[in-house]
Scaffold this active site. Structure first.
Site, short mmCIF file in Angstrom:
data_model
loop_
_atom_site.label_atom_id
_atom_site.label_comp_id
_atom_site.label_asym_id
_atom_site.label_seq_id
_atom_site.Cartn_x
_atom_site.Cartn_y
_atom_site.Cartn_z
CG ASP A 244 -10.44 -0.24 4.20
OD1 ASP A 244 -10.20 -0.37 2.99
OD2 ASP A 244 -9.99 -0.98 5.09
CD GLN B 134 -3.51 -4.90 6.17
OE1 GLN B 134 -3.33 -3.91 5.47
NE2 GLN B 134 -4.16 -5.96 5.73
CE LYS C 58 -3.90 -2.37 1.96
NZ LYS C 58 -4.38 -3.07 3.15
#
Ligand code: NDP
Length: 284
Positions: free
Chosen positions: A119, A96, A52
């Site tokens: 997200d 995460q 990422k």
């Protein structure tokens, strides 16, 4: 069969973000910034987090990794996220998963500010999304919609089946397809005779998390098949999906492969969402 190439779509979307990011930098004097929080030593997660960061940097965004040890307490994790919520230079926050077992994902998701939720998965973000006023949309299903748009597949009026009803994929996927005027049936593990539903569908999105679960016989001729599933140990230890992709050639109209289908679009949508959140916060 048309192969819906997520890598190609991803590359096109990332190219389109470069001038947006440059413009943001010109106007604000800094790059959009994604902060990624990781707790513990899970090796797959470490790889995802590094990917990422590299993906951000390649298109001119900033990414910082905030690594905490496995024994971090819920209070310490909350404090870290609050600090990032209050940091004016951070536009997007991603925690995460999976977290170590003693930590609550539920509580973490309540802590990230929806204005920084890259997200799109905090309960507040999902609430805005399901109410039809999204701040950002959940990455994986939005990535699927981007693939469909890229290949000019108009879902209006199609009979769509989504297999799987998680908050991350299935439910928001059904919502996005409904918004795009498909008629959607949402199936799950308690659906009786799943194949009867999938065989009638013009478009099937499979997100059941069961390797190689569906094949040619489960789809009608000329169906569009989107495979969200991701499994590390398919035949020969290769990455595979929920669909037996090799069977679809000559049968399906279009399908996403695994790897190289939906996967690359999830991270690309995360970059897009971070950019969008940065622009919103800066009033651009
Ligand atoms: P979950 O395990 O949270 O949800 C799976 C869903 O599938 C559940 O709703 C479950 O039903 C349903 N299901 C399970 N077995 C069957 C079955 N035999 N028939 C019909 N429905 C079934 O998984 P996620 O939604 O998080 O992920 C799904 C898959 O997508 C996984 O393989 C995951 O790795 C992958 N994934 C890929 C991403 C990408 O970027 N490509 C991103 C996110 C996920 P029930 O609710 O009744 O239990």
């Amino acid at each position: 069969m048309l192969i819906l190439d997520g890598k190609e779509v991803s590359s096109s979307v990332r190219s389109s973000l470069i001038p947006r990011i440059a413009d943001f930098k010109n106007k604000t004097g800094r790059a959009p910034h994604l902060a990624v929080v990781i707790v513990g030593e899970d090796s797959a997660s470490q790889v995802y987090v590094r990917n990422k960061k590299t993906s951000c940097e390649k298109i001119g965004m900033t990414s910082t990794i905030h690594a905490l040890p496995t024994e971090t307490t819920q209070a310490e994790l909350t404090e870290m996220i609050q600090t990032l919520n209050n940091d004016g230079d951070v536009d997007g926050i991603l925690v995460q998963f999976p977290l170590p077992k003693h930590l609550s994902s539920h509580e973490v998701l309540q802590t990230v500010s929806p204005l920084k939720d890259a997200d799109g998965l905090t309960y507040a973000s999902l609430g805005y999304f399901f109410a039809g006023a999204p701040i950002v949309k959940p990455c994986t299903p939005e990535g699927v919609m981007t693939i469909l748009k890229h290949y000019k597949i108009n879902v209006e009026g199609l009979n769509a089946v989504v297999v799987g009803r998680s908050n991350i994929v299935g439910k928001p996927m059904a919502m996005l397809l409904t918004e795009a005027n498909a008629t959607v049936t949402l199936c799950h593990s308690k659906t009786k005779n799943l194949s009867e539903y999938t065989k009638k569908a013009d478009l099937v999105v499979v997100a059941a998390g069961k390797a190689h679960m569906l094949g040619k016989d489960d789809f009608k001729k000329d169906a569009i098949v989107i495979d969200v599933g991701m499994h590390g140990s398919g035949q020969g230890g290769k990455l595979c999906g929920d669909v037996r992709f090799a069977e679809l050639d000559g049968w399906a109209k279009a399908a996403t492969p695994v790897p190289g289908g939906v996967g690359p679009m999830t991270i690309t949508t995360l970059l897009e969402n971070t950019c969008l959140l940065a622009e919103k916060r800066a009033g651009l």
